[in-house]
Design a protein around this motif. Sequence first.
Motif, PDB file in Angstrom:
ATOM      1  N   UNK A   1      -4.669  -4.857  -7.165  1.00 27.51           N
ATOM      2  CA  UNK A   1      -3.534  -5.688  -7.555  1.00 27.51           C
ATOM      3  C   UNK A   1      -3.908  -7.165  -7.483  1.00 27.51           C
ATOM      4  N   UNK A   2      -3.456  -7.936  -8.485  1.00 24.78           N
ATOM      5  CA  UNK A   2      -3.680  -9.376  -8.471  1.00 24.78           C
ATOM      6  C   UNK A   2      -2.618 -10.051  -7.603  1.00 24.78           C
ATOM      7  N   UNK A   3      -2.703 -11.379  -7.486  1.00 24.44           N
ATOM      8  CA  UNK A   3      -1.796 -12.105  -6.598  1.00 24.44           C
ATOM      9  C   UNK A   3      -0.335 -11.950  -7.008  1.00 24.44           C
ATOM     10  N   UNK A   4      -0.058 -12.023  -8.303  1.00 23.75           N
ATOM     11  CA  UNK A   4       1.320 -11.911  -8.750  1.00 23.75           C
ATOM     12  C   UNK A   4       1.852 -10.502  -8.525  1.00 23.75           C
ATOM     13  N   UNK A   5       1.021  -9.490  -8.764  1.00 23.31           N
ATOM     14  CA  UNK A   5       1.442  -8.115  -8.518  1.00 23.31           C
ATOM     15  C   UNK A   5       1.687  -7.883  -7.028  1.00 23.31           C
ATOM     16  N   UNK A   6       0.908  -8.541  -6.181  1.00 21.15           N
ATOM     17  CA  UNK A   6       1.126  -8.388  -4.732  1.00 21.15           C
ATOM     18  C   UNK A   6       2.442  -9.034  -4.300  1.00 21.15           C
ATOM     19  N   UNK A   7       2.832 -10.110  -4.971  1.00 20.01           N
ATOM     20  CA  UNK A   7       4.137 -10.694  -4.658  1.00 20.01           C
ATOM     21  C   UNK A   7       5.258  -9.723  -5.029  1.00 20.01           C
ATOM     22  N   UNK A   8       5.113  -9.043  -6.159  1.00 14.53           N
ATOM     23  CA  UNK A   8       6.105  -8.043  -6.539  1.00 14.53           C
ATOM     24  C   UNK A   8       6.121  -6.899  -5.532  1.00 14.53           C
ATOM     25  N   UNK A   9       4.939  -6.482  -5.090  1.00 11.70           N
ATOM     26  CA  UNK A   9       4.855  -5.422  -4.086  1.00 11.70           C
ATOM     27  C   UNK A   9       5.529  -5.853  -2.785  1.00 11.70           C
ATOM     28  N   UNK A  10       5.304  -7.104  -2.382  1.00 10.57           N
ATOM     29  CA  UNK A  10       5.938  -7.620  -1.169  1.00 10.57           C
ATOM     30  C   UNK A  10       7.456  -7.545  -1.270  1.00 10.57           C
ATOM     31  N   UNK A  11       7.989  -7.900  -2.439  1.00 10.04           N
ATOM     32  CA  UNK A  11       9.441  -7.829  -2.635  1.00 10.04           C
ATOM     33  C   UNK A  11       9.940  -6.394  -2.530  1.00 10.04           C
ATOM     34  N   UNK A  12       9.150  -5.441  -3.053  1.00  9.90           N
ATOM     35  CA  UNK A  12       9.532  -4.027  -2.973  1.00  9.90           C
ATOM     36  C   UNK A  12       9.583  -3.562  -1.526  1.00  9.90           C
ATOM     37  N   UNK A  13       8.563  -3.904  -0.747  1.00  4.52           N
ATOM     38  CA  UNK A  13       8.509  -3.463   0.652  1.00  4.52           C
ATOM     39  C   UNK A  13       9.649  -4.079   1.452  1.00  4.52           C
ATOM     40  N   UNK A  14       9.935  -5.352   1.197  1.00  2.43           N
ATOM     41  CA  UNK A  14      11.055  -5.980   1.905  1.00  2.43           C
ATOM     42  C   UNK A  14      12.384  -5.316   1.546  1.00  2.43           C
ATOM     43  N   UNK A  15      12.497  -4.885   0.284  1.00  6.01           N
ATOM     44  CA  UNK A  15      13.715  -4.185  -0.116  1.00  6.01           C
ATOM     45  C   UNK A  15      13.845  -2.856   0.641  1.00  6.01           C
ATOM     46  N   UNK A  16      12.728  -2.141   0.799  1.00  3.19           N
ATOM     47  CA  UNK A  16      12.758  -0.883   1.548  1.00  3.19           C
ATOM     48  C   UNK A  16      13.199  -1.129   2.987  1.00  3.19           C
ATOM     49  N   UNK A  17      12.646  -2.177   3.603  1.00  2.88           N
ATOM     50  CA  UNK A  17      13.040  -2.497   4.976  1.00  2.88           C
ATOM     51  C   UNK A  17      14.500  -2.907   5.035  1.00  2.88           C
ATOM     52  N   UNK A  18      14.945  -3.645   4.025  1.00  4.61           N
ATOM     53  CA  UNK A  18      16.338  -4.061   3.990  1.00  4.61           C
ATOM     54  C   UNK A  18      17.295  -2.890   3.886  1.00  4.61           C
ATOM     55  N   UNK A  19      16.820  -1.770   3.327  1.00  6.74           N
ATOM     56  CA  UNK A  19      17.640  -0.560   3.234  1.00  6.74           C
ATOM     57  C   UNK A  19      17.622   0.239   4.523  1.00  6.74           C
ATOM     58  N   UNK A  20      16.903  -0.271   5.528  1.00  4.52           N
ATOM     59  CA  UNK A  20      16.880   0.402   6.826  1.00  4.52           C
ATOM     60  C   UNK A  20      15.716   1.329   7.055  1.00  4.52           C
ATOM     61  N   UNK A  21      14.731   1.306   6.168  1.00  4.49           N
ATOM     62  CA  UNK A  21      13.568   2.170   6.357  1.00  4.49           C
ATOM     63  C   UNK A  21      12.534   1.495   7.259  1.00  4.49           C
ATOM     64  N   UNK A  22      11.825   2.304   8.014  1.00  7.89           N
ATOM     65  CA  UNK A  22      10.665   1.819   8.764  1.00  7.89           C
ATOM     66  C   UNK A  22       9.461   1.907   7.833  1.00  7.89           C
ATOM     67  N   UNK A  23       8.729   0.806   7.668  1.00  9.47           N
ATOM     68  CA  UNK A  23       7.619   0.753   6.720  1.00  9.47           C
ATOM     69  C   UNK A  23       6.333   0.395   7.447  1.00  9.47           C
ATOM     70  N   UNK A  24       5.277   1.162   7.176  1.00  5.26           N
ATOM     71  CA  UNK A  24       3.944   0.857   7.702  1.00  5.26           C
ATOM     72  C   UNK A  24       3.011   0.644   6.525  1.00  5.26           C
ATOM     73  N   UNK A  25       2.286  -0.476   6.533  1.00  2.38           N
ATOM     74  CA  UNK A  25       1.315  -0.796   5.482  1.00  2.38           C
ATOM     75  C   UNK A  25      -0.058  -0.893   6.136  1.00  2.38           C
ATOM     76  N   UNK A  26      -0.917   0.077   5.843  1.00  4.70           N
ATOM     77  CA  UNK A  26      -2.295   0.023   6.328  1.00  4.70           C
ATOM     78  C   UNK A  26      -3.121  -0.742   5.309  1.00  4.70           C
ATOM     79  N   UNK A  27      -3.767  -1.814   5.739  1.00  2.00           N
ATOM     80  CA  UNK A  27      -4.445  -2.679   4.771  1.00  2.00           C
ATOM     81  C   UNK A  27      -5.531  -3.514   5.426  1.00  2.00           C
ATOM     82  N   UNK A  28      -6.499  -3.950   4.584  1.00  4.32           N
ATOM     83  CA  UNK A  28      -7.505  -4.933   4.998  1.00  4.32           C
ATOM     84  C   UNK A  28      -7.154  -6.326   4.504  1.00  4.32           C
ATOM     85  N   UNK A  29      -6.065  -6.449   3.773  1.00  2.00           N
ATOM     86  CA  UNK A  29      -5.705  -7.709   3.124  1.00  2.00           C
ATOM     87  C   UNK A  29      -4.959  -8.611   4.110  1.00  2.00           C
TER      88      UNK A  29
END
Length: 543
Positions: A450-478
Motif C-alpha cells: 500500500x502507498x501512503x494515501x492508501x495507508x491513510x484510507x486504511x487508518x480511517x477504516x481501522x479507526x472506524x472499526x474501533x469506533x464501533x467497539x471492536x478490539x483491533x490488533x495490527x501486526x506490522x513492521x511499519x
Amino acid sequence: MIEFDRVTVHYADSREPSLREVNLRVAEGELCLVAGRTGAGKSTLLRAINGLVPYFTGGTLHGTVTVHGRDTRTHPPRDLADVVGVVGQDPLAGFVTDTVEEELAYGMEQLALPAAVMRKRVEETLDLLGIAELRDRPLRTLSGGQQQRVAIGAVLTSHPQVLVLDEPTSALDPTAAEDVLAAVTRLVHDLGVTVVVAEHRLERVVQYADRLVYLAGDGTVVDGEPAAVLAGIDIAPPLVELGRVAGWTPLPLSVRDARRRAADLRRRLVDAVPPPAVSSPHGAAALTARRIVVRYPGTVAVAGVDVDLHPGRIVALMGRNGSGKSSLLWALQGSGPRQGGTVTVTGPDGGTDPKMLPAGRARRQVGLVPQSPGDLLYLETVDAECVQADRESEAPAGTCRALLDQLVPGLPADQHPRDLSEGQRLALALAVQLTAAPPVVLLDEPTRGLDYLAKRQFTAIVRRLAGEGRAVVVATHDVELVAGLAERVIVMAQGEIVADGTAAEVMLASPAFAPQVAKVLAPQPWLTVAQVTTALTSVGERA
C-alpha cells in the motif's frame, strides 16, 4: 545502462496504457528509486527492463527499451538473464532449490558456467552479502531479511550489470530492512551495479537514491534528483512532510540532514505538549489470553504469552521477523496451532475458546486477515465472494457487499479478486471477515503493497472499526503506520512480550521502532507530522 525511448505499454483489458510515452535514462552505477501509487505501473516499468513486458505479461509495447546495449524487442528475457537480475516481492516464492548454497549456484547452472567458476562466485557472494554462516541452511528456515539477501545473492552470482528489486523491504522489520539496503548500496558503490528498486516505504530508501522515478498514475513519468521530484508530488515520507511544515528548502532526505536543521523547529515546539496517552481501559476485555504456547518442530514460536484486548482499542503488535507475531494471532483466532494456554472471547458465543468452535462460529468471535489477503479469496468474482461470506456467516443478503462499499465504493461485482489491487484485495478480505461481526479483528501485515494515501484510507477504516467497539490488533513492521494509528504497542522477541505500553512509551524508547519525526525532534516526545502541525498551529494561535 538503461534507456526507455518513447515507451508505451497497453494491456488488452485496460482502457488506458500503463506507461505512456516514457523517456528515461538510468546511468551505470545509479540507484534508481521507482515510486508511485498502488496500480500506477511500477511493476510494468520494472518488468520492461528484462523483457517480461510484453513477452511474459502480454500487452503491446511501443517504443524501445535498451539495456546494456541490448534491445528488448530482439532480446527476450532469456537473452537478458546474464545482464539483468530480478528479485520479486516474495523471495521464498522465487526459490527453486532447498539450501542457500544450492540456490546461489542454480542461476549459474542455467547459464552453463564451468564448475570452478561457480564455486568461486558462490564463495564471493557469500562473503559480499555476509551470509557465509547460512551456507547449508534450508531456505525455509531463514528469517525474512536472510531470505531477501539470499535472493539477491542468487541473481548476483550471474554477475548482472543491472539489479531490479520489487518492494525488497515490504515484509521486513526495520533492522532487517537496513541490513538488506546496506547490502544493496554496497553493490552500487563498491561494484558499480545499476540498481532499480520499487518501494512504497520511501522513508527507508530515498536517502540512498541517486534518481527518483515517479509514476503519476496516468502512464506518465517524472524523474530527477529525489529532493526535487518529492517537492512536486503528492506522496512523501514523513521526513519530507516535516520539511514542508517547517519550510525547509531543499527538503531533507535523511534523519541526519533533518536534525542539523531542526534546532529552530525544536525551539518553536519547546512549550507545546503532544496529545496525552490514552487512559487505561475500563470494563471487561473483549479477548483474554493466558499462557499461550505455540511450538513448531525445533522452535517455540510463542512462549507463555498473556494478552488482554479491550473494546474500542487499537493495538500494534511489533517485533523482528520470526518473533512470533503471526503465530500468536493465529493462536488467538483459533485456526492455528496452540499447544498450551486459553483464549476467552466476549461475543455471541461468549466465554468459549474459539479453538473449540466450528470455523463459522469462530469467525463470529475473532476475524483474522492474513499477510496475503488473497489467501481468503477463492471464488471467481467479487460478488461471489460477498454472497458466500453472507451465507457462511448467516448474515442477511447484501451485508458483505454493503461493508465492501463502505471500504472501497464502486468495486465491480464481476471482477476477479486476483485482478484487484493490493488495497482492494485487503478491503474485500476485510469485508468478508467483518460480515460475521466479530468483536475482535486481527490484521497481519495489512499494509504490504500500500502507498501512503492508501495507508491513510486504511487508518480511517481501522479507526472506524474501533469506533464501533471492536478490539483491533495490527501486526506490522511499519513504524510510521503505528505512530499514527496505535494507542498501545506490544513488542515481541523470541516468542515473548518484551515491551507493552502506550505508543509514545514504547516507540520513543526504541531506536529500532522510533518513527522519523521522533528521531529528528528527540528528546522532545513527538511521533508524527500531524502532531507537530497541530502543535505549531496551537503555538501560533497563542502567540
